[in-house]
Write an enzyme that holds these catalytic residues in place. Structure first.
Site, short mmCIF file in Angstrom:
data_model
loop_
_atom_site.label_atom_id
_atom_site.label_comp_id
_atom_site.label_asym_id
_atom_site.label_seq_id
_atom_site.Cartn_x
_atom_site.Cartn_y
_atom_site.Cartn_z
N SER A 151 -6.43 0.76 4.26
CA SER A 151 -5.42 -0.29 4.47
C SER A 151 -5.29 -0.64 5.95
O SER A 151 -5.33 0.25 6.81
CB SER A 151 -4.07 0.21 3.95
N ASN A 209 0.83 -1.20 0.00
CA ASN A 209 0.00 0.00 0.00
C ASN A 209 0.86 1.24 0.00
O ASN A 209 1.95 1.25 0.53
CB ASN A 209 -0.97 0.01 1.20
N TYR A 246 24.62 15.23 -9.96
CA TYR A 246 23.83 14.20 -10.63
C TYR A 246 22.47 14.77 -11.00
O TYR A 246 21.89 15.53 -10.23
CB TYR A 246 23.64 13.00 -9.69
N SER A 265 -8.28 -1.29 1.92
CA SER A 265 -7.77 -2.59 2.36
C SER A 265 -8.24 -3.73 1.44
O SER A 265 -9.44 -3.84 1.13
CB SER A 265 -8.24 -2.87 3.78
N GLY A 266 -7.31 -4.57 1.03
CA GLY A 266 -7.66 -5.81 0.35
C GLY A 266 -8.26 -5.68 -1.04
O GLY A 266 -8.79 -6.65 -1.57
N HIS A 290 4.48 0.57 1.84
CA HIS A 290 4.72 -0.72 2.49
C HIS A 290 4.52 -1.82 1.46
O HIS A 290 3.50 -1.84 0.77
CB HIS A 290 3.74 -0.91 3.66
N HIS A 317 5.61 -6.22 0.50
CA HIS A 317 6.24 -7.48 0.89
C HIS A 317 7.11 -7.95 -0.28
O HIS A 317 7.07 -9.12 -0.67
CB HIS A 317 5.19 -8.55 1.24
N ASP A 340 24.52 5.34 -3.28
CA ASP A 340 23.83 6.39 -4.03
C ASP A 340 22.53 6.80 -3.32
O ASP A 340 21.96 7.85 -3.63
CB ASP A 340 23.46 5.88 -5.44
#
Lengths: 233, 233, 233, 233
Positions: free
Chosen positions: C76, C31, C231, C47-48, C97, C99, C122
């Protein structure tokens, strides 16, 4: 250009095009051939030509002694290996050579791929053999021709039939596979890559993993390939 | 904007766009340049610009001393490394820098990539060298300029020619590759990534794996690059 | 539905949609939120809900205490972690967040990710911290709220600023990242995954690999983020 | 062809087509079934038919004793395993069998997959069990039928309910998963593959990694599946 070779040119072309689709090659690191046993020739990928530029008409027709019969381009540098195998093995009509990642890594270790599971047993009843590297004089001599003999001798030494195990690793080099058609030979290349990755992971997860027991090997192989097979249609 | 640089802008643009296509970069972690030796300049990717926003006209023209000759944008932060190599190596027209996953992992280990198989020998006859990290004063000084010298000195120390081995790892940093064209340099980056992955797997599968023997190294390199080469058309 | 939150709904929607595109999530395992500091609220994924069913209007508006301000869907389950971080860290406007595979694997080991190369430097000058798992009473209590404090305390214990290291692993759980925008936070998630994979490979290839020396860490971080950075554009 | 099975044919077809999309199968190495408990039958993939040639009408209707009720093609060779599980487990309507890479590698090691993180705990509160290979007489006898009992006995021996852990490895073979719908069973196959990859990486990065503590297992499982769950809509 004669029309009599059109069917194997088409077959070789389609089979070659599957290699990048199945993630078995980068650039030009692979080749497929398709044979016609009546005509005693095979169609093979031209050397070093990127897959996106291939067409059926660019396939080269070669006889079982490795002589080019028809084609404007030079055939794959591995052509003589294909020729030797077609000449000595009556029941195959397709051969594939790739440098697929996991298969090649196993070849570089000079180890056979142990039979760890049913995915492997669905396709072969033994470890996938790895032929040792050739002697220096064979390498310096007719290298690609000798590679064919190295493959045949490895199977002979291990008491294996080319009809039961349709894949091999050539030590420090890479995999070769074959089959009743070029499409089946490509299928075998993808199966070998899958088996090679799973065997690598198996040993990483459990360095003491045991090989599949014989009853499971026979069961899985027979249900797919035995006289009483019940897999498929 | 002058037209005289259009050809190298196009070449650099097309070569840069291959990097994400070949999965060699994420975001902006890489750059390609293409040189014109007669004009003594090269075209290089602008710094920090995502690949999807690139166009040939956004390429920056730089001379072999690292001075911008033409271009509205700032050139890649690695520009001086490219400049040094073009200045000292007469026979290259393309340079690539990426942080490709396996190549960078090897660079982070400060180990050369051992030559384990023919996939490697098809492209180089030695281990892929890994230059040691620079001294602190070189890092604090003209860092990107010194990186070019670090690369050249590493080859010199190992007795290697930039024409035989077209790829190197910079220790704790990442790979650089080069070639006769920008496209060939990109090809070398993809080859390096493949070799790096296979060598990683080889050592995992067999920690005692041996390097390729010399006869096989020579055979594979020569059949592709020697005077009697028979690979390709 | 009021229009005043439209900009952060759009921002959160676009940033969420990048997660599957960058291969950082499967199904609904992630999320992103986008905050407006003047309005003291953030927009977050419901959520879901699978990514393919997301629209900007499905984003939920939540205040910095974790109370839903607007939205038909439940936010969430990690919403309170986002709220705590926004409340305590003034200079961030995006949190992610996931996984993702390699980041989560490192989190499961409870190890910090060592700084092995310039790809890491970096983006951060320290190891990527891994917060220890929480005490049982914190887990059984206000779990997601406490997760926010666990993250903040971990940085404090290691003497790190959330503005210098924009990513963390929560032990046995998974990564969180943040940044000045939701897009930057997503970028940081992809960078973390890349760093995590490279560090894994580095240790496999050379178990004795050394961390990057300080001069290289400073050089790479400063050229991208320091006062004299050169950069980008 | 009767219309009364159309809904499960459609469901089985769509679920089967997800397997290649989620990278869980190569060629024909997998199968999904969808059951109707009122009709006491399930629809299952025909044996050995490539996914690209599947249509809803090619699904085979089989009863819970494994007898084909309708269909021109032979059902999957694993059909009897599906039948046994449907017959004994009242609350499932979908079953999946794949040879997904990481799940199969764990099966080949004959190890349970340890519960190392919340990704795992979001879906199961125990290690993912690995059933031992069967006795030789079971293998030589009604193999696929016995596989179903081997799965059920493994759960019983470990004191696990098929409603709490919806996935298992069959030793030296490969994963099976199930669920309230065929779609949920496919979801579980993808989750298993993810968990299997993360657990592999976790042990490589830290061979002494500890399992998740009980409070975290309960928290993550309950927030998604408990009576007071607050995940999803």
């Amino acid at each position: 250009m004669s029309k009599i070779y059109q069917h194997i040119k088409e077959e070789a072309y389609l089979a070659n095009m599957q290699l990048p689709e199945l993630n078995l090659v980068v650039f030009t690191f692979g080749n497929v051939s398709a044979a016609d046993r009546d005509l005693k020739v095979f169609a093979i990928k031209p050397s070093g030509v990127p897959y996106k530029y291939l067409t059926p008409d660019k396939m080269v027709i070669v006889d079982f002694d490795g002589n080019t019969v028809e084609g404007a381009l030079r055939p794959s540098s591995d052509t003589k290996t294909h020729a030797v195998l077609y000449k000595h093995w009556d029941h195959i009509n397709g051969i594939v050579h790739t440098h697929s990642t996991y298969g090649t890594a196993w070849a570089q270790t000079q180890r056979d791929i142990p039979i760890y599971g049913t995915t492997h047993a669905d396709h072969a009843t033994s470890d996938i053999p790895c032929a040792p590297p050739m002697d220096d004089d064979m390498i310096k001599g007719n290298y690609e021709y000798e590679t064919g003999f190295q493959i045949m001798n490895c199977l002979k030494d291990k008491g294996l039939s080319y009809q039961e195990v349709e894949m091999i690793l050539v030590g420090n080099h890479a995999p070769f596979t074959w089959g009743k058609t070029a499409e089946k030979a490509v299928y075998n290349s993808a199966v070998l890559e899958t088996i090679a990755q799973m065997a690598f992971l198996t040993e990483q997860i459990n360095p003491k993993a045991l090989k599949l027991k014989d009853s499971l090997i026979r069961k899985h192989y027979e249900r797919k390939h035995g006289v009483d097979s019940y897999y498929g249609q």
